[in-house]
Write a protein that holds these residues in place. Sequence first.
Motif, PDB file in Angstrom:
ATOM      1  N   THR A  76       0.611  -1.342   0.449  1.00  0.00           N
ATOM      2  CA  THR A  76      -0.385   0.044   0.076  1.00  0.00           C
ATOM      3  C   THR A  76       1.039   1.638   0.120  1.00  0.00           C
ATOM      4  OG1 THR A  76      -2.088  -1.195   1.061  1.00  0.00           O
ATOM      5  CG2 THR A  76      -2.025   0.946   1.182  1.00  0.00           C
TER       6      THR A  76
ATOM      7  N   ALA B  72       2.635   1.679  -3.280  1.00  0.00           N
ATOM      8  CA  ALA B  72       1.296   1.953  -4.473  1.00  0.00           C
ATOM      9  C   ALA B  72       1.462   3.659  -4.086  1.00  0.00           C
ATOM     10  CB  ALA B  72       0.295   1.396  -4.504  1.00  0.00           C
ATOM     11  N   ILE B  73       0.731   4.019  -2.876  1.00  0.00           N
ATOM     12  CA  ILE B  73       0.620   5.768  -2.794  1.00  0.00           C
ATOM     13  C   ILE B  73       2.166   6.738  -3.161  1.00  0.00           C
ATOM     14  CG2 ILE B  73       0.314   7.323  -1.383  1.00  0.00           C
ATOM     15  CD1 ILE B  73      -1.029   5.485   0.463  1.00  0.00           C
TER      16      ILE B  73
ATOM     17  N   ALA C 130       1.939   6.966  -7.065  1.00  0.00           N
ATOM     18  CA  ALA C 130       0.767   7.972  -7.169  1.00  0.00           C
ATOM     19  C   ALA C 130       1.269   9.303  -6.803  1.00  0.00           C
ATOM     20  CB  ALA C 130      -0.076   7.161  -6.361  1.00  0.00           C
TER      21      ALA C 130
ATOM     22  N   SER D  18      -1.047   1.877  -9.578  1.00  0.00           N
ATOM     23  CA  SER D  18      -1.199   1.540  -8.021  1.00  0.00           C
ATOM     24  C   SER D  18      -2.605   1.624  -7.787  1.00  0.00           C
ATOM     25  CB  SER D  18      -0.065   3.204  -7.583  1.00  0.00           C
ATOM     26  OG  SER D  18      -0.868   4.331  -8.014  1.00  0.00           O
ATOM     27  N   GLN D  19      -3.857   2.403  -8.566  1.00  0.00           N
ATOM     28  CA  GLN D  19      -4.816   1.746  -7.746  1.00  0.00           C
ATOM     29  C   GLN D  19      -5.610   1.019  -8.390  1.00  0.00           C
ATOM     30  OE1 GLN D  19      -7.651   5.117 -10.198  1.00  0.00           O
ATOM     31  NE2 GLN D  19      -9.478   4.227  -8.392  1.00  0.00           N
TER      32      GLN D  19
ATOM     33  N   ILE E 281      -3.511  -1.349  -5.153  1.00  0.00           N
ATOM     34  CA  ILE E 281      -4.169  -1.385  -3.745  1.00  0.00           C
ATOM     35  C   ILE E 281      -5.485  -2.236  -3.853  1.00  0.00           C
ATOM     36  CG2 ILE E 281      -5.758   0.647  -2.223  1.00  0.00           C
ATOM     37  CD1 ILE E 281      -2.909   2.448  -3.265  1.00  0.00           C
ATOM     38  N   THR E 282      -6.408  -2.163  -4.701  1.00  0.00           N
ATOM     39  CA  THR E 282      -7.610  -2.315  -5.280  1.00  0.00           C
ATOM     40  C   THR E 282      -7.806  -3.298  -4.756  1.00  0.00           C
ATOM     41  OG1 THR E 282      -8.333  -0.509  -6.161  1.00  0.00           O
ATOM     42  CG2 THR E 282      -9.842  -2.445  -6.219  1.00  0.00           C
TER      43      THR E 282
ATOM     44  N   GLN F 275      -9.455   2.570  -1.194  1.00  0.00           N
ATOM     45  CA  GLN F 275     -10.322   3.721  -2.177  1.00  0.00           C
ATOM     46  C   GLN F 275      -9.633   4.971  -1.328  1.00  0.00           C
ATOM     47  OE1 GLN F 275     -10.050   3.428  -4.843  1.00  0.00           O
ATOM     48  NE2 GLN F 275     -10.595   1.018  -5.455  1.00  0.00           N
TER      49      GLN F 275
ATOM     50  N   TYR G 111      -6.134   4.684  -1.311  1.00  0.00           N
ATOM     51  CA  TYR G 111      -5.646   5.482  -2.404  1.00  0.00           C
ATOM     52  C   TYR G 111      -5.860   6.911  -2.321  1.00  0.00           C
ATOM     53  CZ  TYR G 111      -4.873   6.187  -7.906  1.00  0.00           C
ATOM     54  OH  TYR G 111      -4.888   7.116  -8.650  1.00  0.00           O
TER      55      TYR G 111
END
Length: 525
Positions: free
Chosen positions: A17, A20-21, A24, A124-125, A128-129, A141, A144
């Motif tokens: 997580t 990915a963040i 983003a 990245s969305q 995470i999803t 969500q 993110y």
Amino acid sequence: MQEDLLVEYGARRVIITLTAILCALLEIVDSTIVNVALNDMKGNLGATLSEVGWVITAYAIGNVIIVPMTSWLSQQFGRRNYFAASIVIFTIFSFLCGNASSIWELVFFRLMQGIGGGALLVTSQTIITESYPLAKRSMAQAIYGLGVIIGPTLGPPLGGYIVDNFSWPYIFYINIPIGIAATLLTLQFIRSPKFSEKRKAKDVDWLGIGLLAAFVGSLQYILEKGHEDDWFDSKVIIVLTVVAVIGFILFLWRELTFRYPIVELRVLKNGNLRIGTVMSFILGFGLYGSTFIVPLYTQSIMGWTALESGALMIPAALTTAVMMPIIGRLLTRGVKQQILVSLGLLLFFVYSFWGYNIITPDTGKSDFFWMLIVRGAGLGLLFIPITSLALSTLKGQEIGQGASFTGMMRQLGGSFGIAAITTFISNQTSIHKAALSSHLDANSLDVQQRIAGLKAMFQAKGFTPDVALQSAYKILDLSVLKQATVLSYMDVFLYLGILFLICIPFVLFVKERKGKANIDLGDMH
């Protein structure tokens, strides 16, 4: 089931997580951090204002072209490999941007950086999803969304600080250590789903790629540069409009008839995704439009520095950050998405109407504070419910395709918003200036006294009487222009507010109708 295999738990999920963040955030901060450094770049690289504007435009074009392809590219090369490659491309071109020796070199490197960066946002969305079980998707969500909404706000103050204390290349160099860390974490922890077989070179939708690049690239150019080039008075804009329209029609035909399309349009049969895509466009319009208008107003009308106007936006971003997990929890407990979205639109209306009421050439920092807090709360209420609604009934590969659509529409909504606002301000300023000037009667005692006072002031500074009179008229003209500009900003706030208000019944009505399908699909999981 495919998506269940990708669900992660414990420390591993936390690391995925955060990675990915981080990616983003990297991408989004970079789209706004440059805005405050344009002046320094202009002087340093010997460029004109319209040339240096390309530093922003090229990045946006790279972004928008690659976003719809990300789902397909992930399939082709494996998500982990594609994600890691995107970070590497982004990082390498960040270094090259900092080392650019001419404006066009910098523009090319920014285009390539945008192509690397566009993938970071959508992939990245999706990562995470898919790392969270279905019951916790709304929370995923929310996490993110923190990156996506705080990113544009962090860019200007961070850029302002770097430019004031170091030099402009460091706004690019700051990406390098983060990019290296993110690449290593991606290779170590992120897994790729097992996709169906890769396409052979002859099965690749090369024509689709070309048409997409032509259509989206032209559209983005028109939106970014239309105002500067006087829209359809410019031959380039006319040609690109034709290219965009024909490219769009041919692209739709190609994607719906080709066996292996580059963008899977059929996923839009999903009613929730269709609504989510339209709402993402409106969200982009509001998010980027309002992020653009407040700093522009405070810098151009009130003479604030980039750092001051950037810092003004921070409390609002923190409000959004606080809202995100709360809204994620509400959604997990079954609060209807359309109720939250409507509430978010209502808060956006309140924010806009507030702005319409308070802006003057002398509005103080404290006057903006609560108004921007309301905006921050509204954004929190819009972002997660829209995204989780759009992706709520998608499975497996469809999640990536859905994320691509919502991501692209949010980006295009932002470009449309900024283009519409700049054109509107320019047109309204001319109208208001003409109206205000018509009230300035040369025979009026007030006007004559004002001119005499200004003339005397300039004469006291050593100007000859005729130059002093000319200068007095110039000052009067400038103050009229300033008033006209303030009035046109008031109009922007008012009309943006009305736009959001109009959307509320539409949201409630349309989503109610989809409600049954939503429940049935939810039960099927």
